[in-house]
Scaffold this active site. Sequence first.
Site, PDB file in Angstrom:
ATOM      1  N   LYS A  13      -4.445   1.950   1.205  1.00  0.00           N
ATOM      2  CA  LYS A  13      -4.631   3.390   0.963  1.00  0.00           C
ATOM      3  C   LYS A  13      -5.313   3.659  -0.386  1.00  0.00           C
ATOM      4  CE  LYS A  13      -0.221   4.206   1.306  1.00  0.00           C
ATOM      5  NZ  LYS A  13       0.324   2.873   1.596  1.00  0.00           N
ATOM      6  N   ARG A  88       6.382  11.046   2.288  1.00  0.00           N
ATOM      7  CA  ARG A  88       6.940   9.794   2.782  1.00  0.00           C
ATOM      8  C   ARG A  88       8.218  10.026   3.574  1.00  0.00           C
ATOM      9  NH1 ARG A  88       4.734   6.188  -1.486  1.00  0.00           N
ATOM     10  NH2 ARG A  88       5.098   4.061  -0.823  1.00  0.00           N
ATOM     11  N   ARG A 122      -2.430  -8.769  -4.508  1.00  0.00           N
ATOM     12  CA  ARG A 122      -2.989  -7.626  -5.252  1.00  0.00           C
ATOM     13  C   ARG A 122      -2.817  -7.808  -6.766  1.00  0.00           C
ATOM     14  NH1 ARG A 122      -1.084  -1.888  -3.672  1.00  0.00           N
ATOM     15  NH2 ARG A 122       0.930  -2.907  -3.763  1.00  0.00           N
ATOM     16  N   ARG A 155       2.124  -6.076  -9.864  1.00  0.00           N
ATOM     17  CA  ARG A 155       3.134  -5.027  -9.962  1.00  0.00           C
ATOM     18  C   ARG A 155       4.550  -5.603  -9.891  1.00  0.00           C
ATOM     19  NH1 ARG A 155       1.113  -0.328  -5.902  1.00  0.00           N
ATOM     20  NH2 ARG A 155       3.286  -0.507  -5.237  1.00  0.00           N
ATOM     21  N   ARG A 166      10.506  -2.506   0.655  1.00  0.00           N
ATOM     22  CA  ARG A 166       9.566  -1.388   0.756  1.00  0.00           C
ATOM     23  C   ARG A 166       9.085  -1.212   2.190  1.00  0.00           C
ATOM     24  NH1 ARG A 166       5.382  -3.340  -3.197  1.00  0.00           N
ATOM     25  NH2 ARG A 166       4.075  -1.719  -2.310  1.00  0.00           N
TER      26      ARG A 166
HETATM   27  P1  AP5 Z   1      -3.994  -1.088  -1.884  1.00  0.00           P
HETATM   28  O1  AP5 Z   1      -5.210  -0.232  -1.746  1.00  0.00           O
HETATM   29  O2  AP5 Z   1      -3.434  -1.278  -3.253  1.00  0.00           O
HETATM   30  O3  AP5 Z   1      -2.834  -0.688  -0.833  1.00  0.00           O
HETATM   31  P2  AP5 Z   1      -1.900   0.591  -0.684  1.00  0.00           P
HETATM   32  O4  AP5 Z   1      -1.852   0.958   0.744  1.00  0.00           O
HETATM   33  O5  AP5 Z   1      -2.335   1.658  -1.663  1.00  0.00           O
HETATM   34  O6  AP5 Z   1      -0.502  -0.036  -1.068  1.00  0.00           O
HETATM   35  P3  AP5 Z   1       0.654   0.352  -2.071  1.00  0.00           P
HETATM   36  O7  AP5 Z   1       1.547  -0.848  -2.136  1.00  0.00           O
HETATM   37  O8  AP5 Z   1       0.144   0.873  -3.395  1.00  0.00           O
HETATM   38  O9  AP5 Z   1       1.352   1.474  -1.351  1.00  0.00           O
HETATM   39  P4  AP5 Z   1       2.827   1.785  -1.439  1.00  0.00           P
HETATM   40  O10 AP5 Z   1       2.827   2.885  -0.480  1.00  0.00           O
HETATM   41  O11 AP5 Z   1       3.847   0.759  -1.232  1.00  0.00           O
HETATM   42  O12 AP5 Z   1       3.059   2.014  -3.005  1.00  0.00           O
HETATM   43  P5  AP5 Z   1       3.022   3.305  -3.894  1.00  0.00           P
HETATM   44  O13 AP5 Z   1       2.282   2.956  -5.106  1.00  0.00           O
HETATM   45  O14 AP5 Z   1       2.615   4.508  -3.106  1.00  0.00           O
HETATM   46  O15 AP5 Z   1      -4.399  -2.514  -1.252  1.00  0.00           O
HETATM   47  C1  AP5 Z   1      -3.476  -3.598  -1.278  1.00  0.00           C
HETATM   48  C2  AP5 Z   1      -4.262  -4.903  -1.575  1.00  0.00           C
HETATM   49  O16 AP5 Z   1      -5.069  -5.228  -0.446  1.00  0.00           O
HETATM   50  C3  AP5 Z   1      -5.216  -4.824  -2.765  1.00  0.00           C
HETATM   51  O17 AP5 Z   1      -5.160  -6.040  -3.464  1.00  0.00           O
HETATM   52  C4  AP5 Z   1      -6.613  -4.618  -2.145  1.00  0.00           C
HETATM   53  O18 AP5 Z   1      -7.619  -5.211  -2.933  1.00  0.00           O
HETATM   54  C5  AP5 Z   1      -6.446  -5.339  -0.811  1.00  0.00           C
HETATM   55  N1  AP5 Z   1      -7.192  -4.743   0.308  1.00  0.00           N
HETATM   56  C6  AP5 Z   1      -7.290  -3.415   0.607  1.00  0.00           C
HETATM   57  N2  AP5 Z   1      -7.992  -3.257   1.736  1.00  0.00           N
HETATM   58  C7  AP5 Z   1      -8.338  -4.507   2.168  1.00  0.00           C
HETATM   59  C8  AP5 Z   1      -9.058  -5.020   3.288  1.00  0.00           C
HETATM   60  N3  AP5 Z   1      -9.593  -4.200   4.190  1.00  0.00           N
HETATM   61  N4  AP5 Z   1      -9.195  -6.365   3.420  1.00  0.00           N
HETATM   62  C9  AP5 Z   1      -8.647  -7.200   2.494  1.00  0.00           C
HETATM   63  N5  AP5 Z   1      -7.971  -6.784   1.414  1.00  0.00           N
HETATM   64  C10 AP5 Z   1      -7.804  -5.459   1.250  1.00  0.00           C
HETATM   65  O19 AP5 Z   1       4.577   3.511  -4.201  1.00  0.00           O
HETATM   66  C11 AP5 Z   1       5.316   2.650  -5.053  1.00  0.00           C
HETATM   67  C12 AP5 Z   1       6.747   3.165  -5.211  1.00  0.00           C
HETATM   68  O20 AP5 Z   1       6.754   4.499  -5.767  1.00  0.00           O
HETATM   69  C13 AP5 Z   1       7.553   3.308  -3.917  1.00  0.00           C
HETATM   70  O21 AP5 Z   1       8.141   2.088  -3.526  1.00  0.00           O
HETATM   71  C14 AP5 Z   1       8.596   4.362  -4.336  1.00  0.00           C
HETATM   72  O22 AP5 Z   1       9.618   3.800  -5.126  1.00  0.00           O
HETATM   73  C15 AP5 Z   1       7.792   5.303  -5.207  1.00  0.00           C
HETATM   74  N6  AP5 Z   1       7.184   6.419  -4.454  1.00  0.00           N
HETATM   75  C16 AP5 Z   1       5.837   6.666  -4.303  1.00  0.00           C
HETATM   76  N7  AP5 Z   1       5.634   7.759  -3.552  1.00  0.00           N
HETATM   77  C17 AP5 Z   1       6.855   8.230  -3.196  1.00  0.00           C
HETATM   78  C18 AP5 Z   1       7.298   9.322  -2.395  1.00  0.00           C
HETATM   79  N8  AP5 Z   1       6.448  10.162  -1.803  1.00  0.00           N
HETATM   80  N9  AP5 Z   1       8.630   9.493  -2.225  1.00  0.00           N
HETATM   81  C19 AP5 Z   1       9.503   8.674  -2.814  1.00  0.00           C
HETATM   82  N10 AP5 Z   1       9.158   7.613  -3.570  1.00  0.00           N
HETATM   83  C20 AP5 Z   1       7.845   7.378  -3.766  1.00  0.00           C
END
Ligand code: AP5
Length: 212
Positions: A13, A88, A122, A155, A166
């Site tokens: 994402k 979420r 990542r 991270r 997660r």
């Molecule tokens: P990346 O683009 O980083 O993936 P992502 O989908 O953004 O994954 P996240 O882990 O950041 O999402 P998340 O939802 O767990 O974490 P968030 O930060 O929101 O890509 C991943 C990797 O793959 C990278 O290395 C990239 O280079 C590679 N890649 C991408 N596309 C590719 C492809 N096509 N082919 C090959 N490689 C590829 O949340 C973190 C924490 O925050 C949560 O656990 C929670 O505690 C809190 N939080 C956040 N939002 C909320 C909410 N709304 N409510 C409650 N708690 C929340």
Amino acid sequence: MNIVLLGSPGVGKGTYANILSKKYNIPHISTGDIFREAVKKRTKLGRKVKEFLDRGELVPDYITIQVVKERSEKYDAKEGFLLDGFPRTINQAEKLEEFKKIDKVLNFVAPEKAIMDRLSGRRVCKKCGAIYHIKYMKPRVEGVCDKCGGELYQRSDEKPKIIKKRLKEYSRKTKPLIDYYKKKGLLANINSNFPIEKVDKIISQCELALEK
Ligand code: AP5
């Protein structure tokens, strides 16, 4: 246009949001990035959310909703935004509707094996937040950001045990949003099972969905 990006942790994402944000000239609002920045700066918000992030659990809705409301009302989001990582939970989605109308929801889909692989490799820039992957999106110099020269790090929620937690949180609390937005006629599924060199195949599906 107000766009929500849905999909499992690690589906990409953040990577796709960065591209779409430049294309459509609207801000990428990532709750995960906002929380990690707050933890890094040790702000009041950071102190409140750190334990949840470290455990791979969702931050309570009352905190998250307020953060998104304030951010989405800023001047740069007046023409629209890309919401990454929010909503979420069904409750977050219902509250979001009270202050913003959502035009489209892009649901990124990839097999579990690809997701585990993406998450475990990542790396993120400490300074500017740019995303890399040790196999698929290597920086020119190992451990150094191409864009700003900052140090790349893994991270704290990227340990296998926390990743599992997660993914479980996602299945239990976030997946129901797929049906929720499908019923509202806002959902478009995006096949993200393409290697990063073919990211244009993922982006063109998004463009098609957004033009409809
Ligand atoms: P990346 O683009 O980083 O993936 P992502 O989908 O953004 O994954 P996240 O882990 O950041 O999402 P998340 O939802 O767990 O974490 P968030 O930060 O929101 O890509 C991943 C990797 O793959 C990278 O290395 C990239 O280079 C590679 N890649 C991408 N596309 C590719 C492809 N096509 N082919 C090959 N490689 C590829 O949340 C973190 C924490 O925050 C949560 O656990 C929670 O505690 C809190 N939080 C956040 N939002 C909320 C909410 N709304 N409510 C409650 N708690 C929340």
